[in-house]
Enzyme design. Structure first.
Site, PDB file in Angstrom:
ATOM      1  N   GLY A  68       0.834  -1.191   0.000  1.00  0.00           N
ATOM      2  CA  GLY A  68       0.000   0.000   0.000  1.00  0.00           C
ATOM      3  C   GLY A  68       0.866   1.235   0.000  1.00  0.00           C
ATOM      4  O   GLY A  68       2.019   1.204   0.434  1.00  0.00           O
ATOM      5  N   GLY A  90       4.261   7.820   2.556  1.00  0.00           N
ATOM      6  CA  GLY A  90       4.608   6.589   3.246  1.00  0.00           C
ATOM      7  C   GLY A  90       4.214   5.389   2.417  1.00  0.00           C
ATOM      8  O   GLY A  90       3.413   5.486   1.485  1.00  0.00           O
ATOM      9  N   ASP A 133      -7.356   8.349  14.160  1.00  0.00           N
ATOM     10  CA  ASP A 133      -7.660   8.039  12.754  1.00  0.00           C
ATOM     11  C   ASP A 133      -8.292   6.655  12.644  1.00  0.00           C
ATOM     12  O   ASP A 133      -7.924   5.856  11.783  1.00  0.00           O
ATOM     13  CB  ASP A 133      -6.388   8.137  11.905  1.00  0.00           C
ATOM     14  CG  ASP A 133      -6.688   8.250  10.412  1.00  0.00           C
ATOM     15  OD1 ASP A 133      -7.874   8.416  10.046  1.00  0.00           O
ATOM     16  OD2 ASP A 133      -5.745   8.165   9.609  1.00  0.00           O
ATOM     17  N   ARG A 192     -10.277   1.657   6.957  1.00  0.00           N
ATOM     18  CA  ARG A 192      -9.016   1.557   6.198  1.00  0.00           C
ATOM     19  C   ARG A 192      -7.819   1.284   7.111  1.00  0.00           C
ATOM     20  O   ARG A 192      -6.779   0.826   6.655  1.00  0.00           O
ATOM     21  CB  ARG A 192      -8.774   2.842   5.382  1.00  0.00           C
ATOM     22  CG  ARG A 192      -8.592   4.073   6.238  1.00  0.00           C
ATOM     23  CD  ARG A 192      -8.362   5.360   5.459  1.00  0.00           C
ATOM     24  NE  ARG A 192      -8.473   6.495   6.377  1.00  0.00           N
ATOM     25  CZ  ARG A 192      -9.608   7.088   6.711  1.00  0.00           C
ATOM     26  NH1 ARG A 192     -10.726   6.712   6.134  1.00  0.00           N
ATOM     27  NH2 ARG A 192      -9.637   8.063   7.587  1.00  0.00           N
ATOM     28  N   ASN A 193      -7.966   1.602   8.396  1.00  0.00           N
ATOM     29  CA  ASN A 193      -6.871   1.399   9.343  1.00  0.00           C
ATOM     30  C   ASN A 193      -7.049   0.189  10.246  1.00  0.00           C
ATOM     31  O   ASN A 193      -6.376   0.066  11.278  1.00  0.00           O
ATOM     32  CB  ASN A 193      -6.663   2.668  10.178  1.00  0.00           C
ATOM     33  CG  ASN A 193      -6.089   3.792   9.331  1.00  0.00           C
ATOM     34  OD1 ASN A 193      -5.398   3.534   8.345  1.00  0.00           O
ATOM     35  ND2 ASN A 193      -6.397   5.021   9.693  1.00  0.00           N
ATOM     36  N   ASP A 236      -2.175   1.582  12.186  1.00  0.00           N
ATOM     37  CA  ASP A 236      -1.951   2.966  11.776  1.00  0.00           C
ATOM     38  C   ASP A 236      -2.038   3.952  12.912  1.00  0.00           C
ATOM     39  O   ASP A 236      -2.985   4.726  13.044  1.00  0.00           O
ATOM     40  CB  ASP A 236      -2.871   3.359  10.630  1.00  0.00           C
ATOM     41  CG  ASP A 236      -2.194   3.068   9.317  1.00  0.00           C
ATOM     42  OD1 ASP A 236      -1.376   3.880   8.880  1.00  0.00           O
ATOM     43  OD2 ASP A 236      -2.446   1.981   8.750  1.00  0.00           O
TER      44      ASP A 236
END
Ligand code: ADE
Length: 302
Positions: free
Chosen positions: A32, A37, A162, A166-167, A180
């Site tokens: 990813g 990053g 966050d 997605r994390n 994350d």
């Protein structure tokens, strides 16, 4: 103590406990990528306590990354050293000594991000053969696991900042892992973190007080968690469909909240989401309360 140099940053203490020899880490492919990053897949040879080859994930910076990104990566490294929970991604080591490139080695989660996985389970999302059917019970068990991980983080006085599908990473055994930590910060004296100005912010996951005053607490993580349940129930839709982020704050302030994504069912889950989106942080449930609510929902089988 031995010191090593991080480009453009202060000297940092070497942490022999976590240092892993670069020669025993073979980078294989990119998993990813963000703007600055990237996450790589790699093989690690003879990790402490694990003889032979282990597939791992590696977090690194891309060329062009600045101090903010470096700081986020090192913050994540420091925080991951402190945590140990089945529903939090596990740190395996780090290469900090080799040619200025910093690699943070974390456990590999076969199924990748929960968001990608959910979307792959949608109709037409993947080859029919490959597609796995997700039951509501499985989705609620994901919600439960994520709440357990967040309960642990909040006990550690850590604010994630966050939290979103997605994390979250998913393993082949169906274990959800909160990951994350780049944006997270330890909370000192009181449980409020005031953020400095920074780049991209996940507006559609943010609590009212985070949008207005940059205040982040475990209770603002609870708000994001409510959005995450919504993502689960919609198999990874983007929240607030059709609403521009510029209009979101005023809408939320006037009392607007997302509708039940599965109308006429899952009222208990919807009530939980709504509780997570209470205007006042103190009116929101704690992760411990969320876990026990989910226990009840799972037992009732409704
Ligand atoms: N993508 C991002 N992090 C990952 C991890 N730890 N395992 C698998 N895929 C990932």
């Amino acid at each position: 103590t031995k010191l090593y140099c991080v480009p453009n940053l202060k000297y940092l203490p070497l942490d022999p406990k976590w240092e892993f020899p670069r020669e025993r880490l073979n980078i294989e492919k990119v998993l990813g990528e963000g703007e600055f990053g990237q996450v790589l897949q790699a093989s690690a040879i003879d990790l402490p306590g694990v003889p032979g080859r282990t597939t791992v994930a590696v977090k690194a910076l891309k060329a062009g990354a600045g101090n903010t990104e470096l700081n986020d990566l090192l913050t994540e490294y420091e925080l991951l050293k402190e945590v140990s929970h089945p529903n939090i991604i596990r740190l395996l080591g780090a290469c900090t000594c080799s040619d200025g490139q910093i690699f943070i080695i974390i456990e590999y989660a076969d199924k990748g991000s929960l968001r990608g996985y959910l979307r792959g389970c949608r109709r037409g999302g993947r080859q029919a053969l490959e597609r796995e059917r997700l039951s509501l019970k499985t989705l609620i068990s994901y919600a439960w696991q994520i709440s357990k991980g967040m309960e642990y983080l909040s006990e550690m006085k850590m604010v994630h900042r966050d939290l979103a599908a997605r994390n979250i990473l998913l393993t082949s055994k169906g274990v959800c892992k909160v990951s994350d930590f780049g944006l997270s910060r330890d909370v000192y004296e009181d449980d409020t973190y005031l953020k400095q100005s920074r780049g991209k912010v996940p507006v559609k996951w943010m609590a009212l007080e985070s949008l207005s005053d940059q205040v982040y607490t475990s209770k603002s993580d609870v708000w994001s968690y409510g959005v995450l349940i919504w993502e689960l129930l919609t198999l990874g839709l983007a929240p607030y469909p059709g609403i521009a982020i510029q209009n979101l704050y005023d809408l939320l302030l006037s009392g607007y909240r997302m509708e039940n994504p599965v109308p006429n069912s899952q009222c208990k889950l919807y009530h939980l989401m709504q509780a997570c989106w209470a205007t006042y942080p103190t009116d929101r449930p704690s992760f411990m309360q969320i876990t026990s609510t989910l226990n009840r929902i799972l037992q009732e089988g409704s």
